[in-house]
Design a protein around this motif. Structure first.
Motif, PDB file in Angstrom:
ATOM      1  N   THR A 452      38.555  40.892  25.335  1.00  0.00           N
ATOM      2  CA  THR A 452      39.205  41.197  26.702  1.00  0.00           C
ATOM      3  C   THR A 452      38.530  40.948  28.009  1.00  0.00           C
ATOM      4  O   THR A 452      39.219  40.322  29.019  1.00  0.00           O
ATOM      5  CB  THR A 452      39.607  42.715  26.873  1.00  0.00           C
ATOM      6  N   GLU A 453      37.306  40.963  27.888  1.00  0.00           N
ATOM      7  CA  GLU A 453      36.616  40.564  29.194  1.00  0.00           C
ATOM      8  C   GLU A 453      36.584  39.270  29.408  1.00  0.00           C
ATOM      9  O   GLU A 453      36.520  38.651  30.556  1.00  0.00           O
ATOM     10  CB  GLU A 453      35.285  41.081  29.248  1.00  0.00           C
ATOM     11  N   THR A 456      40.010  38.036  30.487  1.00  0.00           N
ATOM     12  CA  THR A 456      40.591  38.577  31.771  1.00  0.00           C
ATOM     13  C   THR A 456      39.598  37.589  32.824  1.00  0.00           C
ATOM     14  O   THR A 456      40.119  37.110  34.022  1.00  0.00           O
ATOM     15  CB  THR A 456      40.173  39.884  31.930  1.00  0.00           C
ATOM     16  N   ARG A 457      38.420  37.019  32.673  1.00  0.00           N
ATOM     17  CA  ARG A 457      37.815  36.353  33.512  1.00  0.00           C
ATOM     18  C   ARG A 457      38.232  35.004  33.591  1.00  0.00           C
ATOM     19  O   ARG A 457      38.261  34.319  34.590  1.00  0.00           O
ATOM     20  CB  ARG A 457      36.294  36.077  32.865  1.00  0.00           C
ATOM     21  N   LEU A 459      41.554  34.518  33.550  1.00  0.00           N
ATOM     22  CA  LEU A 459      42.745  34.667  34.441  1.00  0.00           C
ATOM     23  C   LEU A 459      42.348  33.986  36.008  1.00  0.00           C
ATOM     24  O   LEU A 459      41.613  34.343  36.626  1.00  0.00           O
ATOM     25  CB  LEU A 459      43.371  35.838  34.613  1.00  0.00           C
ATOM     26  N   PRO A 462      43.915  37.745  38.498  1.00  0.00           N
ATOM     27  CA  PRO A 462      43.812  38.879  37.508  1.00  0.00           C
ATOM     28  C   PRO A 462      44.853  40.207  38.148  1.00  0.00           C
ATOM     29  O   PRO A 462      43.793  40.869  38.527  1.00  0.00           O
ATOM     30  CB  PRO A 462      42.078  39.126  37.268  1.00  0.00           C
ATOM     31  N   LYS A 466      48.735  41.619  34.415  1.00  0.00           N
ATOM     32  CA  LYS A 466      48.253  40.629  33.660  1.00  0.00           C
ATOM     33  C   LYS A 466      47.125  40.942  32.945  1.00  0.00           C
ATOM     34  O   LYS A 466      47.047  40.684  31.914  1.00  0.00           O
ATOM     35  CB  LYS A 466      47.912  39.458  34.495  1.00  0.00           C
ATOM     36  N   ILE A 467      46.221  41.803  33.363  1.00  0.00           N
ATOM     37  CA  ILE A 467      45.136  42.383  32.697  1.00  0.00           C
ATOM     38  C   ILE A 467      45.646  43.310  31.583  1.00  0.00           C
ATOM     39  O   ILE A 467      45.108  43.183  30.411  1.00  0.00           O
ATOM     40  CB  ILE A 467      44.165  43.165  33.684  1.00  0.00           C
ATOM     41  N   VAL A 470      46.929  41.177  28.647  1.00  0.00           N
ATOM     42  CA  VAL A 470      45.893  40.384  28.088  1.00  0.00           C
ATOM     43  C   VAL A 470      45.219  41.365  27.083  1.00  0.00           C
ATOM     44  O   VAL A 470      44.996  41.125  25.966  1.00  0.00           O
ATOM     45  CB  VAL A 470      44.746  39.898  29.130  1.00  0.00           C
ATOM     46  N   LEU A 505      38.640  47.269  33.679  1.00  0.00           N
ATOM     47  CA  LEU A 505      38.922  45.776  34.212  1.00  0.00           C
ATOM     48  C   LEU A 505      39.541  45.567  35.362  1.00  0.00           C
ATOM     49  O   LEU A 505      39.176  44.627  36.125  1.00  0.00           O
ATOM     50  CB  LEU A 505      39.459  44.843  32.789  1.00  0.00           C
ATOM     51  N   THR A 506      40.700  46.509  35.555  1.00  0.00           N
ATOM     52  CA  THR A 506      41.301  46.385  36.828  1.00  0.00           C
ATOM     53  C   THR A 506      40.586  46.833  37.703  1.00  0.00           C
ATOM     54  O   THR A 506      40.551  46.327  38.963  1.00  0.00           O
ATOM     55  CB  THR A 506      42.498  47.186  36.749  1.00  0.00           C
ATOM     56  N   TYR A 509      38.035  43.576  38.127  1.00  0.00           N
ATOM     57  CA  TYR A 509      38.748  42.456  38.677  1.00  0.00           C
ATOM     58  C   TYR A 509      39.662  42.914  39.745  1.00  0.00           C
ATOM     59  O   TYR A 509      40.663  42.344  39.671  1.00  0.00           O
ATOM     60  CB  TYR A 509      39.290  41.456  37.616  1.00  0.00           C
TER      61      TYR A 509
END
Length: 552
Positions: A452-453, A456-457, A459, A462, A466-467, A470, A505-506, A509
């Motif tokens: 997932t990282e 996400t990177r 995108l 992000p 979207k995160i 994903v 992640l949110t 990013y």
């Protein structure tokens, strides 16, 4: 006369042989067996095949060896309890007394075995751990029996129960340690006769409960000392109470309680010194050891930071993600974090083949075929295992190197190979990682965090929605692909992991405010761009860069 003739006619049956005369039961079955229809015969054969299959599985998984080990263990425990020292003489129990001890030890051992089978079946399958566990309990019982020969120091044997509780809590879990240690205390109580056995059992139980409930994990060197101090206080309180109830003299009560408390306290000091030996014998790592491996001054982490700085930065971020996700489901967050630090150490052999280490340079995958790229990408797992063995990383950390990709497919190079050679000439199996799949919840968490990282990177924008999409898509993809078949992780836990990853992640990013740019500086950048006059000087386009990130 007619029955005799019928009997003789049956003897002349083609299926008869004179060997049956030596086995009358076989003869009778041959002559008088009932006729069985084909359906019933098929059912019987099927059941027999199922029983044979279950028996073969029972033997193959090591359960038969475990049963034999349990019987031998009970026999040796009975032998230990059967001797006693009276002055300078050693008395050995008679056959009847030995059989009585053997029956009791066999029952207690059966309880240990059933509980282990239900909650820690891996111990049974791994013979080294099974032998280590039985050897530990047998040694402690021998020490308890030897110490019981002196009336003055008999309550030093209380410390053996605390040793069992501490070691099993360190190596396995609080629940497993509590049950096995209580059963051991029941065994050890037979070293004393009558009422004294009850008192010894209760003081051991006090120390065992105190250790199991206060020693969840060891993150500093004072933890064992603190636990042993608390256990010593509990043991002393129970011993004094039992002395008062039994109406003993004050000096004798103090002596017994003090002896039991001192033995309990010094247990923590001794285990503190032999902790590395315990980890080696049982094949585990404590939190204290994991903290040592998380130090940035570790030679292997320094090597990763110097030779593959992009991978090092990625690993640090992954450690934070994995720890948060693990804590969301009650898994070992520290183990996840340290495993994430080392999971990509194989990239130090060919760092420039991975996009995070290219630093704007030419993409080396543009000059080789997808099949060669696949070999390079897969090779970082094999290289990582070899490096881990060279640096003596413990198995608990090595598992993250082996399983962080499982048997997933390297999608980008698989699609590139189909474009070049045609879809019918390319097999998915040729572009999969060799495995193995994750066997623990912590390893499964790291696999999800890694996938997932990287996605996400890649995108361009992000956003939280979207995160979230994903993370969900990758999780479901891994689940459908059977990557979690070998680990004990539930759908409910996967849902919690997904929420934790989306949140982390949110936060990482997050959206950023675009600062106003100096027009003069912007023109210089467009016209100059490092002296080559081309602002798109990198040899790798953005779509390529995003795609290459996925095999990280």
């Amino acid at each position: 006369m007619a029955p005799a003739i019928d009997f003789w006619n049956k003897l002349e049956h083609p299926g008869f042989s004179f060997k049956m005369l030596f086995w009358p039961e076989s003869l009778i079955m041959k002559i008088f067996r009932k006729k069985v229809n084909a359906r019933r015969k098929q059912v019987r054969n099927t059941r027999a095949a199922e029983r044979a299959s279950k028996y073969n599985e029972f033997v193959r998984q090591g359960y038969m060896a475990a049963v034999i080990t349990a019987v031998i263990f009970a026999f040796l425990c009975s032998a230990v309890l059967s001797f006693s020292v009276e002055g300078s003489l050693v008395r050995i129990a008679g056959p009847a007394e030995f059989l009585a001890y053997f029956a009791l030890m066999l029952l207690i051992t059966a309880g240990m075995g059933v509980y282990t089978y239900l909650f820690r079946p891996r111990i049974i399958r791994k013979r080294a751990r099974l032998l280590a566990l039985t050897g530990l309990l047998l040694l402690l019982l021998f020490i308890a029996k030897t110490g019981s020969g002196s009336e003055e120091w008999v309550y030093l044997t209380t410390g053996t129960g605390v040793v069992s509780a501490m070691i099993l809590t360190i190596t396995y879990s609080q629940r497993y340690s509590l049950t096995i240690s209580l059963l051991y205390a029941l065994m050890a109580s037979f070293v004393l006769p009558g009422q004294e056995a009850v008192e010894l059992f209760l003081t051991m139980v006090a120390g065992i409960f105190a250790c199991c409930f206060t020693m969840k994990e060891i993150r500093n060197r004072w933890k064992l000392i603190q636990v042993s101090m608390f256990a010593a206080i509990c043991v002393m309180a129970v011993s004094v109470s039992m002395g008062v109830i039994n109406r003993l003299e004050g000096l004798e009560v103090v002596q017994r309680a003090g002896t039991a408390a001192l033995s309990t306290f010094f247990v923590g000091v001794i285990i503190q010194g032999i902790l590395p030996v315990i980890e080696k014998v049982f094949g585990v790592v404590t939190s204290m050891t994991l903290l040592d491996y998380s130090d940035a001054n570790q030679p292997l982490l320094k090597k990763l930071a110097m030779e593959a700085p992009g991978t090092y930065s990625h690993s640090l971020l992954l450690g934070s993600l994995a720890e948060n996700a693990a804590e969301a489901i009650g898994a070992n967050g520290l183990l996840c974090r340290v495993g994430a630090y080392y999971h990509d150490i194989g990239k130090t052999n060919k760092p420039k083949y991975f996009v995070e280490n290219q630093m704007g340079q030419a993409n080396k995958h543009d000059t080789i075929t997808p099949a060669m790229s696949q070999l390079v990408i897969v090779g970082h797992v094999k290289d990582g295992i070899e490096i881990a063995k060279e640096y003596n990383l413990p198995p608990a950390i090595r598992q993250f190197i082996e399983t962080h990709h499982g048997t997933t497919i390297i999608k980008y190079f698989y699609e590139e190979a189909k474009k070049q050679r045609g879809e019918e000439n390319v097999s998915e199996d040729d572009f999969r990682y060799p495995g193995p799949k994750p066997s623990t919840r912590e390893a499964a968490i790291l696999m999800l965090c890694d996938g997932t990282e990287g996605a996400t990177r890649a995108l361009s924008e992000p956003t939280p929605s979207k995160i979230s999409a994903v993370v969900h898509n990758i999780l479901m993809s891994r689940l459908r692909d059977g990557q979690f078949n070998d680990c004990e992780i539930t759908i409910k836990e996967l849902s919690k992991i997904e929420k934790a990853l989306v949140k982390s992640l949110t936060a990482h990013y997050h959206g950023r405010v675009k600062y106003p740019e100096d027009k003069d500086e912007e023109k210089k950048a467009e016209n100059g761009n490092g002296g080559n006059g081309n602002k798109h000087s990198t040899s790798e386009s953005q779509p390529q860069r995003e795609a290459i990130q996925k095999p990280d």
